[in-house]
Design a protein around this motif. Structure first.
Motif, PDB file in Angstrom:
ATOM      1  N   TRP A  55       0.516  -1.363  -0.271  1.00  0.00           N
ATOM      2  CA  TRP A  55      -0.058   0.301   0.040  1.00  0.00           C
ATOM      3  C   TRP A  55       0.787   1.225   0.487  1.00  0.00           C
ATOM      4  CZ3 TRP A  55      -4.644  -0.070  -1.842  1.00  0.00           C
ATOM      5  CH2 TRP A  55      -5.022  -1.184  -1.775  1.00  0.00           C
ATOM      6  N   SER A  56       1.604   1.409   0.628  1.00  0.00           N
ATOM      7  CA  SER A  56       2.732   2.386   0.509  1.00  0.00           C
ATOM      8  C   SER A  56       3.946   2.861  -0.677  1.00  0.00           C
ATOM      9  CB  SER A  56       4.294   2.076   1.667  1.00  0.00           C
ATOM     10  OG  SER A  56       4.832   1.273   1.786  1.00  0.00           O
ATOM     11  N   GLY A  57       3.892   1.617  -1.465  1.00  0.00           N
ATOM     12  CA  GLY A  57       4.547   1.612  -2.634  1.00  0.00           C
ATOM     13  C   GLY A  57       3.638   2.454  -3.672  1.00  0.00           C
ATOM     14  N   LEU A  58       2.658   2.002  -3.234  1.00  0.00           N
ATOM     15  CA  LEU A  58       0.975   2.597  -4.104  1.00  0.00           C
ATOM     16  C   LEU A  58       0.555   3.833  -3.979  1.00  0.00           C
ATOM     17  CD1 LEU A  58      -1.694  -0.685  -4.672  1.00  0.00           C
ATOM     18  CD2 LEU A  58      -0.308  -0.043  -6.231  1.00  0.00           C
ATOM     19  N   LEU A  97       3.239   5.508  -2.921  1.00  0.00           N
ATOM     20  CA  LEU A  97       4.535   6.229  -4.014  1.00  0.00           C
ATOM     21  C   LEU A  97       4.164   7.080  -5.197  1.00  0.00           C
ATOM     22  CD1 LEU A  97       7.402   5.025  -1.574  1.00  0.00           C
ATOM     23  CD2 LEU A  97       6.615   7.546  -1.891  1.00  0.00           C
ATOM     24  N   ILE A  98       3.927   5.665  -5.715  1.00  0.00           N
ATOM     25  CA  ILE A  98       3.445   5.617  -7.129  1.00  0.00           C
ATOM     26  C   ILE A  98       3.025   6.718  -6.795  1.00  0.00           C
ATOM     27  CG2 ILE A  98       2.439   5.017  -9.224  1.00  0.00           C
ATOM     28  CD1 ILE A  98       3.974   2.009  -8.666  1.00  0.00           C
ATOM     29  N   PHE A  99       1.338   7.288  -6.856  1.00  0.00           N
ATOM     30  CA  PHE A  99       0.564   8.038  -7.039  1.00  0.00           C
ATOM     31  C   PHE A  99       0.949   9.476  -6.330  1.00  0.00           C
ATOM     32  CE2 PHE A  99      -2.614  10.748  -4.507  1.00  0.00           C
ATOM     33  CZ  PHE A  99      -3.904  11.087  -5.679  1.00  0.00           C
ATOM     34  N   LEU A 100       1.847  10.042  -5.374  1.00  0.00           N
ATOM     35  CA  LEU A 100       2.530  10.941  -4.782  1.00  0.00           C
ATOM     36  C   LEU A 100       3.545  11.104  -6.671  1.00  0.00           C
ATOM     37  CD1 LEU A 100       2.998  10.243  -1.392  1.00  0.00           C
ATOM     38  CD2 LEU A 100       1.467  12.154  -2.103  1.00  0.00           C
ATOM     39  N   ASN A 101       4.065  10.408  -7.100  1.00  0.00           N
ATOM     40  CA  ASN A 101       5.170  10.398  -7.968  1.00  0.00           C
ATOM     41  C   ASN A 101       4.197  11.273  -9.024  1.00  0.00           C
ATOM     42  OD1 ASN A 101       7.699  10.531  -9.045  1.00  0.00           O
ATOM     43  ND2 ASN A 101       7.358   8.509 -10.221  1.00  0.00           N
ATOM     44  N   TYR A 122       8.346  11.535   1.636  1.00  0.00           N
ATOM     45  CA  TYR A 122       9.102  10.859   3.401  1.00  0.00           C
ATOM     46  C   TYR A 122       7.995  10.203   3.877  1.00  0.00           C
ATOM     47  CZ  TYR A 122      12.629  14.853   2.273  1.00  0.00           C
ATOM     48  OH  TYR A 122      13.427  15.270   1.715  1.00  0.00           O
ATOM     49  N   LEU A 123       6.960  10.333   5.109  1.00  0.00           N
ATOM     50  CA  LEU A 123       6.018   9.665   5.266  1.00  0.00           C
ATOM     51  C   LEU A 123       5.993   8.292   4.620  1.00  0.00           C
ATOM     52  CD1 LEU A 123       4.385   9.705   7.473  1.00  0.00           C
ATOM     53  CD2 LEU A 123       2.297  10.101   6.827  1.00  0.00           C
ATOM     54  N   ALA A 124       5.255   8.289   2.909  1.00  0.00           N
ATOM     55  CA  ALA A 124       4.869   7.074   2.622  1.00  0.00           C
ATOM     56  C   ALA A 124       6.327   6.095   2.440  1.00  0.00           C
ATOM     57  CB  ALA A 124       4.744   7.477   0.889  1.00  0.00           C
ATOM     58  N   ILE A 183       6.580   4.874   5.546  1.00  0.00           N
ATOM     59  CA  ILE A 183       6.067   3.300   6.182  1.00  0.00           C
ATOM     60  C   ILE A 183       6.710   2.366   4.936  1.00  0.00           C
ATOM     61  CG2 ILE A 183       3.607   2.598   5.287  1.00  0.00           C
ATOM     62  CD1 ILE A 183       2.719   5.934   6.486  1.00  0.00           C
ATOM     63  N   LEU A 184       7.402   2.833   3.987  1.00  0.00           N
ATOM     64  CA  LEU A 184       7.663   1.765   3.039  1.00  0.00           C
ATOM     65  C   LEU A 184       8.606   0.983   3.493  1.00  0.00           C
ATOM     66  CD1 LEU A 184       7.105   0.198  -0.578  1.00  0.00           C
ATOM     67  CD2 LEU A 184       8.802   1.827  -0.472  1.00  0.00           C
ATOM     68  N   LEU A 185       9.847   1.599   4.764  1.00  0.00           N
ATOM     69  CA  LEU A 185      10.630   0.890   4.451  1.00  0.00           C
ATOM     70  C   LEU A 185      10.395   0.317   6.288  1.00  0.00           C
ATOM     71  CD1 LEU A 185      13.261   4.177   3.961  1.00  0.00           C
ATOM     72  CD2 LEU A 185      13.216   1.847   3.060  1.00  0.00           C
ATOM     73  N   THR A 186       9.719   0.378   6.675  1.00  0.00           N
ATOM     74  CA  THR A 186       9.184   0.034   7.882  1.00  0.00           C
ATOM     75  C   THR A 186       8.316  -1.148   7.544  1.00  0.00           C
ATOM     76  OG1 THR A 186       8.305   1.744   8.812  1.00  0.00           O
ATOM     77  CG2 THR A 186       7.523   0.255   9.978  1.00  0.00           C
ATOM     78  N   GLY A 187       7.603  -1.575   6.390  1.00  0.00           N
ATOM     79  CA  GLY A 187       6.752  -2.487   6.109  1.00  0.00           C
ATOM     80  C   GLY A 187       7.941  -3.051   5.126  1.00  0.00           C
ATOM     81  N   LEU A 188       9.210  -2.945   4.558  1.00  0.00           N
ATOM     82  CA  LEU A 188      10.126  -4.111   4.062  1.00  0.00           C
ATOM     83  C   LEU A 188      10.958  -4.802   5.474  1.00  0.00           C
ATOM     84  CD1 LEU A 188      11.472  -2.194   1.070  1.00  0.00           C
ATOM     85  CD2 LEU A 188       9.752  -4.074   1.003  1.00  0.00           C
TER      86      LEU A 188
END
Length: 80
Positions: A29-32, A34-38, A49-51, A54-59
């Motif tokens: 979900w954070s990857g999606l 980030l794609i949206f924010l990009n 930064y928040l997204a 969260i992505l790094l926390t998920g990993l």
């Protein structure tokens, strides 16, 4: 199959499964996000930064859960 939560094997498996599940969902979900924010840059970079956080926390959860499962599997073979 053991279902007693006080059993160490069940506790290990549950923790590893929880880590993998939470890590996978956070990463997807954070990857999606980030794609949206990009594609739709926000006014402030704080959301990116928040997204990313969260992505790094998920990993980290995903890798930790998988690592716990592999570690438990290795220790089972050594105990036999």
């Amino acid at each position: 199959m053991r279902t007693d939560i006080s059993d160490p094997e069940v506790s290990w498996a549950g923790t590893a499964l929880l880590g993998v599940t939470v890590g996978s969902l956070l990463s997807i979900w954070s990857g999606l996000w980030l794609i949206f924010l990009n594609r739709n840059p926000p006014d402030q970079s704080g959301w990116t930064y928040l997204a990313t956080g969260i992505l790094l926390t998920g990993l980290a959860f995903l890798i930790g859960g998988m690592g716990m499962g592999l570690l438990r599997r290795q220790t089972e073979h050594q105990a036999d």
